[in-house]
Write an enzyme that holds these catalytic residues in place. Structure first.
Site, mmCIF file in Angstrom:
data_model
loop_
_atom_site.group_PDB
_atom_site.id
_atom_site.type_symbol
_atom_site.label_atom_id
_atom_site.label_comp_id
_atom_site.label_asym_id
_atom_site.label_seq_id
_atom_site.Cartn_x
_atom_site.Cartn_y
_atom_site.Cartn_z
ATOM 1 N N LYS A 112 106.636 -14.304 66.364
ATOM 2 C CA LYS A 112 106.514 -15.480 67.227
ATOM 3 C C LYS A 112 106.107 -15.117 68.660
ATOM 4 C CE LYS A 112 109.776 -18.289 64.544
ATOM 5 N NZ LYS A 112 110.898 -19.262 64.622
ATOM 6 N N TYR B 282 105.120 -26.798 60.305
ATOM 7 C CA TYR B 282 106.540 -27.152 60.418
ATOM 8 C C TYR B 282 106.813 -28.614 60.021
ATOM 9 C CZ TYR B 282 107.971 -22.751 62.633
ATOM 10 O OH TYR B 282 108.275 -21.440 62.891
ATOM 11 N N PHE C 228 114.685 -30.922 67.396
ATOM 12 C CA PHE C 228 114.031 -29.819 68.104
ATOM 13 C C PHE C 228 112.558 -29.661 67.733
ATOM 14 C CE2 PHE C 228 116.287 -28.029 64.387
ATOM 15 C CZ PHE C 228 115.230 -27.410 63.721
ATOM 16 N N ARG D 8 114.444 -11.884 54.656
ATOM 17 C CA ARG D 8 115.499 -12.675 55.301
ATOM 18 C C ARG D 8 116.658 -11.781 55.738
ATOM 19 N NH1 ARG D 8 114.632 -17.861 55.267
ATOM 20 N NH2 ARG D 8 116.797 -18.533 55.468
ATOM 21 N N THR E 230 119.273 -17.174 61.858
ATOM 22 C CA THR E 230 118.342 -17.919 62.721
ATOM 23 C C THR E 230 118.724 -17.796 64.192
ATOM 24 O OG1 THR E 230 117.992 -19.511 60.945
ATOM 25 C CG2 THR E 230 117.360 -20.217 63.160
ATOM 26 N N ARG F 146 116.369 -10.133 64.569
ATOM 27 C CA ARG F 146 116.770 -11.151 65.546
ATOM 28 C C ARG F 146 117.875 -10.635 66.463
ATOM 29 N NH1 ARG F 146 116.024 -15.888 61.112
ATOM 30 N NH2 ARG F 146 113.954 -16.609 61.757
ATOM 31 N N ASN G 55 113.214 -16.913 68.541
ATOM 32 C CA ASN G 55 113.944 -15.985 67.677
ATOM 33 C C ASN G 55 113.035 -14.977 66.980
ATOM 34 O OD1 ASN G 55 112.856 -17.688 65.773
ATOM 35 N ND2 ASN G 55 114.778 -18.132 64.724
ATOM 36 N N HIS H 151 109.605 -15.667 61.950
ATOM 37 C CA HIS H 151 109.807 -16.662 60.888
ATOM 38 C C HIS H 151 109.631 -15.951 59.558
ATOM 39 C CE1 HIS H 151 109.290 -20.163 58.293
ATOM 40 N NE2 HIS H 151 108.283 -19.502 57.760
ATOM 41 N N GLU I 239 103.129 -21.338 52.332
ATOM 42 C CA GLU I 239 102.906 -20.848 53.693
ATOM 43 C C GLU I 239 101.793 -19.808 53.746
ATOM 44 O OE1 GLU I 239 107.493 -21.757 55.152
ATOM 45 O OE2 GLU I 239 106.795 -19.681 55.118
HETATM 46 P P1 CMP Z 1 111.955 -20.815 61.642
HETATM 47 O O1 CMP Z 1 112.398 -19.919 60.536
HETATM 48 O O2 CMP Z 1 110.627 -20.545 62.205
HETATM 49 O O3 CMP Z 1 112.001 -22.331 61.126
HETATM 50 C C1 CMP Z 1 112.309 -23.409 61.958
HETATM 51 C C2 CMP Z 1 112.632 -22.973 63.343
HETATM 52 O O4 CMP Z 1 113.235 -23.952 64.147
HETATM 53 C C3 CMP Z 1 113.634 -21.854 63.321
HETATM 54 O O5 CMP Z 1 113.017 -20.700 62.843
HETATM 55 C C4 CMP Z 1 114.121 -21.815 64.743
HETATM 56 O O6 CMP Z 1 113.331 -21.002 65.570
HETATM 57 C C5 CMP Z 1 113.937 -23.262 65.151
HETATM 58 N N1 CMP Z 1 115.228 -23.892 65.343
HETATM 59 C C6 CMP Z 1 116.187 -24.062 64.442
HETATM 60 N N2 CMP Z 1 117.223 -24.697 64.981
HETATM 61 C C7 CMP Z 1 116.905 -24.930 66.266
HETATM 62 C C8 CMP Z 1 117.563 -25.553 67.346
HETATM 63 N N3 CMP Z 1 118.789 -26.067 67.214
HETATM 64 N N4 CMP Z 1 116.920 -25.616 68.521
HETATM 65 C C9 CMP Z 1 115.665 -25.104 68.644
HETATM 66 N N5 CMP Z 1 115.002 -24.498 67.653
HETATM 67 C C10 CMP Z 1 115.614 -24.421 66.480
#
Ligand code: CMP
Length: 139
Positions: A10, A50, A58, A86, A92, A103, A113, A116, A127
């Site tokens: 990212k 997404y 969010f 994972r 996450t 992470r 983070n 993905h 994807e």
């Molecule tokens: P990702 O695996 O890319 O899939 C969805 C993304 O949303 C996740 O990683 C996080 O980076 C983001 N995400 C999840 N929860 C939150 C949150 N509460 N606030 C902001 N971003 C979020």
């Protein structure tokens, strides 16, 4: 079985020049990079990718963050690739991520983070097809 998963390094990670650091951790976890490209996602692309999170509070911030700089999209191959990826990514929210995970080591926040990874074989296929033509993947 040897399977494939989809990964994104990212914008928070590319900005801090961590592409190599993240890729090395993926490789050390037993994953092989079989496709890779650095791209600037468009807003439309990020919204499409997404789409499953469209109703989340969010969503807007997530899309803005994902287009805030370049990302590296990758196809990873390995034994049980989705789970393996994972496991090495960690939770996450970096605050919840285990020691030694990407992470925990790299991420700045739940939004920034660093990586993905697909959450299932079905989503991995979707994807991968979103970003790569079959001939761009060389196993
Ligand atoms: P990702 O695996 O890319 O899939 C969805 C993304 O949303 C996740 O990683 C996080 O980076 C983001 N995400 C999840 N929860 C939150 C949150 N509460 N606030 C902001 N971003 C979020």
């Amino acid at each position: 079985a040897v399977t494939r998963t989809f990964s994104i390094i990212k914008p928070d990670a590319t900005r801090r020049n961590l592409t190599g650091t993240v890729t090395k951790m993926l490789e050390e976890a037993g994953l092989r990079v079989v496709a890779s490209k650095r791209i600037q996602m468009s807003r439309e692309q990020a919204e499409g990718f997404y789409a499953v999170h469209k109703e989340r509070p969010f969503f807007g911030e997530l899309v803005s963050f994902m287009i805030s700089g370049p990302v590296v999209v990758q196809v990873l191959e390995g034994e049980d690739a989705v789970k393996r990826n994972r496991d090495v990514m960690g939770a996450t929210n970096p605050a919840d991520a285990a020691e030694g995970t990407i992470r925990k080591t790299c991420a700045e926040s739940i939004e920034a983070n660093s990586v993905h990874g697909s959450d299932s074989d079905e989503n991995a296929a979707i994807e991968i097809a979103f970003f790569f033509k079959p001939e761009e993947i060389v196993g």
